[in-house]
Enzyme design. Structure first.
Site, PDB file in Angstrom:
ATOM      1  CB  ILE A  46      33.373   9.798  63.432  1.00  0.00           C
ATOM      2  CG1 ILE A  46      32.533  10.919  62.817  1.00  0.00           C
ATOM      3  CG2 ILE A  46      33.049   8.478  62.758  1.00  0.00           C
ATOM      4  CD1 ILE A  46      32.882  12.290  63.283  1.00  0.00           C
TER       5      ILE A  46
ATOM      6  CE  LYS B 150      36.168  11.979  55.960  1.00  0.00           C
ATOM      7  NZ  LYS B 150      37.081  11.708  57.121  1.00  0.00           N
TER       8      LYS B 150
HETATM    9  N1  LIG Z   1      32.923  13.385  59.536  1.00  0.00           N
HETATM   10  C1  LIG Z   1      34.022  13.520  60.278  1.00  0.00           C
HETATM   11  O1  LIG Z   1      34.345  14.579  60.794  1.00  0.00           O
HETATM   12  C2  LIG Z   1      34.849  12.309  60.528  1.00  0.00           C
HETATM   13  C3  LIG Z   1      35.800  12.353  61.541  1.00  0.00           C
HETATM   14  C4  LIG Z   1      36.510  11.193  61.792  1.00  0.00           C
HETATM   15  C5  LIG Z   1      36.303  10.073  61.017  1.00  0.00           C
HETATM   16  N2  LIG Z   1      35.389  10.081  60.023  1.00  0.00           N
HETATM   17  C6  LIG Z   1      35.162   8.872  59.205  1.00  0.00           C
HETATM   18  O2  LIG Z   1      34.455   7.929  59.993  1.00  0.00           O
HETATM   19  C7  LIG Z   1      34.938   6.615  59.781  1.00  0.00           C
HETATM   20  C8  LIG Z   1      35.387   6.047  61.118  1.00  0.00           C
HETATM   21  O3  LIG Z   1      36.415   6.829  61.657  1.00  0.00           O
HETATM   22  P1  LIG Z   1      36.761   6.840  63.231  1.00  0.00           P
HETATM   23  O4  LIG Z   1      37.814   7.871  63.401  1.00  0.00           O
HETATM   24  O5  LIG Z   1      35.538   6.944  64.040  1.00  0.00           O
HETATM   25  O6  LIG Z   1      37.415   5.389  63.383  1.00  0.00           O
HETATM   26  P2  LIG Z   1      37.607   4.565  64.722  1.00  0.00           P
HETATM   27  O7  LIG Z   1      37.653   5.460  65.901  1.00  0.00           O
HETATM   28  O8  LIG Z   1      38.755   3.651  64.468  1.00  0.00           O
HETATM   29  O9  LIG Z   1      36.272   3.724  64.841  1.00  0.00           O
HETATM   30  C9  LIG Z   1      35.858   2.832  63.853  1.00  0.00           C
HETATM   31  C10 LIG Z   1      34.879   1.820  64.462  1.00  0.00           C
HETATM   32  O10 LIG Z   1      34.519   0.919  63.426  1.00  0.00           O
HETATM   33  C11 LIG Z   1      34.318  -0.381  63.961  1.00  0.00           C
HETATM   34  N3  LIG Z   1      35.121  -1.340  63.191  1.00  0.00           N
HETATM   35  C12 LIG Z   1      34.615  -2.374  62.468  1.00  0.00           C
HETATM   36  N4  LIG Z   1      35.586  -3.082  61.903  1.00  0.00           N
HETATM   37  C13 LIG Z   1      36.754  -2.497  62.253  1.00  0.00           C
HETATM   38  C14 LIG Z   1      38.106  -2.798  61.973  1.00  0.00           C
HETATM   39  N5  LIG Z   1      38.463  -3.832  61.199  1.00  0.00           N
HETATM   40  N6  LIG Z   1      39.042  -1.990  62.509  1.00  0.00           N
HETATM   41  C15 LIG Z   1      38.708  -0.948  63.262  1.00  0.00           C
HETATM   42  N7  LIG Z   1      37.429  -0.612  63.564  1.00  0.00           N
HETATM   43  C16 LIG Z   1      36.454  -1.379  63.071  1.00  0.00           C
HETATM   44  C17 LIG Z   1      34.703  -0.327  65.428  1.00  0.00           C
HETATM   45  O11 LIG Z   1      33.502  -0.254  66.172  1.00  0.00           O
HETATM   46  P3  LIG Z   1      32.866  -1.556  66.871  1.00  0.00           P
HETATM   47  O12 LIG Z   1      34.013  -2.267  67.524  1.00  0.00           O
HETATM   48  O13 LIG Z   1      31.899  -1.005  67.814  1.00  0.00           O
HETATM   49  O14 LIG Z   1      32.239  -2.407  65.825  1.00  0.00           O
HETATM   50  C18 LIG Z   1      35.458   0.970  65.568  1.00  0.00           C
HETATM   51  O15 LIG Z   1      35.302   1.537  66.833  1.00  0.00           O
HETATM   52  C19 LIG Z   1      36.054   6.750  58.745  1.00  0.00           C
HETATM   53  O16 LIG Z   1      35.551   6.434  57.472  1.00  0.00           O
HETATM   54  C20 LIG Z   1      36.453   8.208  58.801  1.00  0.00           C
HETATM   55  O17 LIG Z   1      36.913   8.742  57.568  1.00  0.00           O
HETATM   56  C21 LIG Z   1      34.649  11.160  59.776  1.00  0.00           C
END
Ligand SMILES: NC(=O)c1ccc[n+]([C@@H]2O[C@H](COP(=O)([O-])OP(=O)(O)OC[C@H]3O[C@@H](n4cnc5c(N)ncnc54)[C@H](OP(=O)(O)O)[C@@H]3O)[C@@H](O)[C@H]2O)c1
Length: 328
Positions: free
Chosen positions: A15, A97
């Site tokens: 995201i 969120k």
């Molecule tokens: N608004 C929307 O449409 C939307 C869509 C999808 C998700 N979201 C929300 O955004 C948030 C992130 O979702 P995402 O889909 O982007 O997740 P993701 O692809 O798994 O990315 C999360 C990022 O957080 C960091 N991170 C820090 N500690 C972590 C851990 N213990 N495990 C995994 N990642 C960790 C990592 O970045 P670094 O390695 O660079 O630190 C990772 O790349 C969630 O709360 C989700 O509900 C919102």
């Protein structure tokens, strides 16, 4: 703050990428810094999106003097820690969120922001889409009479065995409710402008101990009702309906990033089309820029007390479906 809002991006996941792409459609905003758990990921993200300042940890981003506001895009279980880190470094925050894992965490972040006198908002971007302004206007104008019922759903198919993502990890706040059920809960809250007084929920908890489908019925104190469902096992209709004593509003699928709604009244249909530039995340980013310039500390579209109340409803639902997270 200068003419352009200087965004800091906290994490480099899926995201975070979409949000930065969204910023391209905001004329007076730019991503100037990114913070990651690793320098390598920060550099790769910075190279891809032309972001000049790359930090090897979140604290360095939080303390970057060139950053006006930070977008927190880590898994839900880290939102509290990461948002508080930024606020304590004096930075306004837009946090993804669901805002937190539970109501008490949400209250903690809000207390820190209020104490510091800093802007804070849940990134419930759907509320900032042009069609949602039209929908709220119809409701306010009494176009469908008194609102009595809401229905909405958001689900998609995924494969637990092959998915190593946060979606199936209880330690990161996994499951359908937290990931996408939140949209429909927030939608009902937007329509009724208050939390429900009664909640009835049911869910299927899968082998990996997160809810893979859930259904929720919310009851409000004047007898209004909302019927919501969510899934990470199958795609759902993605429609949202608002039903009143004088008509119905249908928000066409997918309602959570919709551009079209139909008002049905006296047997007549009026269709509103409200397309937007960009991927939709830009609408909330534009609003945040406006708030910061106006010196506001929270958003009219998604006030902090409402965010906290929604987390409280999620707590009630999780209690009923037996969804516990290890960090609680
Ligand atoms: N608004 C929307 O449409 C939307 C869509 C999808 C998700 N979201 C929300 O955004 C948030 C992130 O979702 P995402 O889909 O982007 O997740 P993701 O692809 O798994 O990315 C999360 C990022 O957080 C960091 N991170 C820090 N500690 C972590 C851990 N213990 N495990 C995994 N990642 C960790 C990592 O970045 P670094 O390695 O660079 O630190 C990772 O790349 C969630 O709360 C989700 O509900 C919102």
């Amino acid at each position: 703050m200068g003419d352009s809002v200087q965004w800091g991006i906290l994490s480099t996941g899926s995201i975070a990428r979409s949000f930065v792409k969204g910023l391209e459609a905001v004329p007076d905003a730019e991503p100037v810094a990114v913070g990651s758990r690793t320098q390598r990921a920060a550099d790769a993200f910075g190279d891809e999106f032309g972001i000049p300042r790359r930090h090897p940890n979140y604290a360095a981003l939080a303390n970057d003097p060139d950053v006006d506001v930070i977008y927190v895009a880590t898994p839900h279980s880290l939102h509290k820690e990461n948002s508080i880190l930024c606020l304590k470094a004096g930075k306004p925050v837009l946090c993804e969120k669901p805002f937190t894992i539970n109501r008490s965490e949400a209250e903690e972040i809000v207390a820190v922001a209020r104490e510091a006198g800093l802007f804070l908002m849940e990134a419930m971007w759907t509320r900032f889409l042009p069609i949602m302004y039209q929908v709220r206007q119809w409701i306010q104008d009494g176009a469908i009479g008194e609102v009595r019922m809401v229905s909405a759903d958001f689900g998609f198919g995924s494969t637990p065995g092959r998915t190593k993502s946060r979606l199936y990890d209880p330690a990161l706040g996994g499951g359908a409710l937290m990931d996408v059920g939140i949209y429909s809960l927030s939608f009902a809250s937007m329509v009724f402008r208050r939390p429900p007084s009664r909640v009835m929920s049911m869910a299927h908890i899968g082998e990996l101990e997160v809810d893979e489908q859930a259904g929720m019925m919310l009851g409000y104190d004047a007898g209004e009702m909302a019927m919501l469902f969510t899934s990470i096992q199958c795609g759902t209709t993605h429609w949202a309906h608002i039903m009143g004593t004088g008509g119905v509003i249908r928000i066409h699928p997918p309602y959570w990033r919709g551009t079209t709604a139909t008002l049905v009244r006296d047997g007549k249909e009026t269709v509103a089309e409200r397309p937007y530039d960009g991927n939709g995340y830009n609408c909330q980013a534009e609003a945040v820029g406006r708030y910061l310039r106006e010196g506001k500390l929270e958003s009219d579209e998604i006030p902090l007390d409402e965010t906290v109340a929604i987390m409280g409803t999620m707590d009630m639902i999780r209690d009923q479906i037996g969804l516990k997270f290890p960090m609680e």
